[in-house]
Scaffold this active site. Structure first.
Site, short mmCIF file in Angstrom:
data_model
loop_
_atom_site.label_atom_id
_atom_site.label_comp_id
_atom_site.label_asym_id
_atom_site.label_seq_id
_atom_site.Cartn_x
_atom_site.Cartn_y
_atom_site.Cartn_z
N GLU A 26 -10.06 7.20 3.35
CA GLU A 26 -10.80 6.07 4.13
C GLU A 26 -10.07 5.12 4.41
O GLU A 26 -9.12 4.73 4.02
CB GLU A 26 -12.03 5.89 3.17
N SER A 64 1.57 -9.83 -1.06
CA SER A 64 1.37 -8.32 -0.70
C SER A 64 1.73 -7.88 0.67
O SER A 64 1.72 -6.67 0.69
CB SER A 64 -0.31 -8.23 -1.15
N LYS A 82 0.70 -1.31 0.05
CA LYS A 82 -0.21 0.07 0.03
C LYS A 82 0.84 1.18 -0.04
O LYS A 82 0.52 2.41 -0.50
CB LYS A 82 -1.02 0.06 1.20
C1 LIG Z 1 -4.93 -3.94 1.40
C2 LIG Z 1 -4.34 -5.20 1.19
C3 LIG Z 1 -4.74 -6.13 0.30
C4 LIG Z 1 -5.90 -5.84 -0.77
O1 LIG Z 1 -6.02 -4.73 -1.27
P1 LIG Z 1 -5.66 -4.70 -2.82
O2 LIG Z 1 -6.00 -3.16 -3.15
O3 LIG Z 1 -6.49 -5.78 -3.52
O4 LIG Z 1 -4.34 -5.10 -3.20
C5 LIG Z 1 -4.07 -7.11 -0.04
N1 LIG Z 1 -2.89 -7.39 0.89
C6 LIG Z 1 -2.56 -6.75 1.83
C7 LIG Z 1 -1.36 -7.29 2.65
C8 LIG Z 1 -3.30 -5.64 2.37
O5 LIG Z 1 -3.01 -4.73 3.13
#
Ligand SMILES: *Cc1c(COP(=O)(O)O)cnc(C)c1O
Length: 394
Positions: A112, A378, A90
């Site tokens: 948000e 992610s 993010k």
């Molecule tokens: C917020 C988040 C997501 C989901 O958000 P996307 O916009 O779909 O990437 C996925 N993995 C993690 C670790 C997150 O913090």
């Protein structure tokens, strides 16, 4: 040429656009007219890349997961977004947007947040730049995400509870939009995923595209070629997936797999598998697929992972689904938790539960031994420790 990227009017196929109230038009239009120019500017690029390197810690490694690969008899690389500052992808987007805000002459930031991850990433970059930060968060989410609320406060942000509706993410979004309408001149709204009115989905995808940019040269170092056979990512709103797919979108030799949260099961009524369960509608200013009742009320989504718990999906992903360009799979809470624990024990990496959804597909889909797979990890699992503890009675 057929492209899966955005067109000049702000659409991916039939999805996208800017379905916004008249009062919001000047804000969104100012951004639309300027974002590409600003991003192309060499001083912007220099500052963005420098911060990604020195502050975020990029490039994030592309790690060949040997024991995981052996177990599933294929070649699995993990793109380690979990190693970024603040623990997920993010931050790539919030760094980009805070620099955008600065170039647009804004000094007040609103955002948000649902689980608080995007709120923390936004509060972080506001502290970095010395900008005022106001985060809207549903009252219920504030109660269940206390550590992230504390983080945002420590970073200097003001957290304002959204008291209407279900007191969760969509209500926080409505409050943020209301704020933006009332403060069109000095305020920038940092949206946290590839959602919202055009140009947000495209702008956020471009900021996250550093992920696939790096994958290309890193894979070249490992395998002598820039393209994997598969790219796999979990999808909430879709930003980490958009970043991991971006440079491969129009090369159909690279197969894309999007993994959504089935929650307690697709047909359980407690799910967040938006593309399968969703119908065309408008959410947060964008025409896309969303979960809704027969009369068009947005359905409250459910997933054990807070980051996948979103009733819509970005317009890029709606198009990837509808066109068949990406294969969509869904993973239940239990399957994800199991895959998360497996990664801990095979590779010594504790993944975010969102990312664990992507890992779980290896139990469902068989790959060839010489397939080269890149899975976008992610985020890291520190934030999810309580959930892991409760689930496995650790
Ligand atoms: C917020 C988040 C997501 C989901 O958000 P996307 O916009 O779909 O990437 C996925 N993995 C993690 C670790 C997150 O913090």
């Amino acid at each position: 040429m057929n492209t899966f990227n955005i067109n000049k009017k702000g659409y991916y196929g039939e999805f996208g656009g800017a379905y916004i109230p008249e009062m919001l038009y000047p804000n969104v239009e100012e951004l639309r007219q300027n974002y590409l120019k600003i991003m192309a500017d060499s001083s912007f690029q220099k500052e963005f890349n420098q911060l990604l390197k020195d502050y975020v810690g990029r490039p994030s490694p592309l790690y060949y997961a040997k024991r995981l690969s052996k177990k599933y008899n294929t070649k699995i690389y993990l793109k380690r977004e979990d190693l970024n500052h603040t623990g997920a992808h993010k931050i790539n987007n919030t760094i980009g947007q805070i620099l955008m805000a600065k170039r647009l002459g804004k000094n007040r930031i609103i955002a948000e947040t649902g689980a608080g991850q995007h709120g923390v990433a936004t509060a972080t970059v506001c502290a970095l730049m010395g900008m005022e930060c106001i985060v809207y968060m549903g009252e219920i989410d504030i109660a269940r995400q206390a550590p992230n609320v504390a983080r945002m406060k420590m970073l200097g942000a003001t957290v304002i509870p959204a008291l209407s509706g279900s007191k969760t993410l969509k209500d926080a979004t409505n409050e943020a939009i209301r704020d933006w309408i009332n403060n069109p001149v000095d305020t920038h709204y940092i949206i946290g995923s590839v959602v919202g009115p055009h140009p947000y989905p495209d702008m956020v995808a471009r900021f996250q595209s550093v992920i696939s940019e790096e994958i290309q040269w890193q894979l070249k170092e490992h395998e002598g070629k820039t393209k994997p056979d598969y790219v796999i990512a979990c999808v909430g709103g879709g930003s980490n997936a958009a970043g991991a797919y971006y440079h491969f979108l129009d090369d159909e030799n690279v197969k894309l797999i999007a993994v959504e949260a089935a929650g307690k099961g697709i047909d359980s009524g407690e799910s967040a598998a938006t593309s399968v369960l969703g119908k065309v509608g408008i959410i947060h200013g964008s025409k896309t697929l969303l979960m809704q009742t027969k009369d068009g009320q947005i359905t409250e989504p459910y997933s054990i992972s807070a980051g996948l718990d979103y009733p819509g999906v970005g317009p890029m992903h709606a198009h990837l689904y509808k066109s068949g360009r990406a294969e969509f799979m869904s993973i239940t809470d239990d399957e994800a938790m199991k895959a998360g624990l497996e990664l801990c024990q095979l590779e010594g990496i504790i993944p975010a539960i969102e990312s664990a959804h992507a890992l779980a597909i290896f139990e469902q889909k068989t790959f060839q031994p010489n397939d080269i797979i890149v899975l976008n990890l992610s985020g890291r699992g520190d934030k999810d420790l309580d959930t892991y503890i409760n689930h496995f009675k650790l």
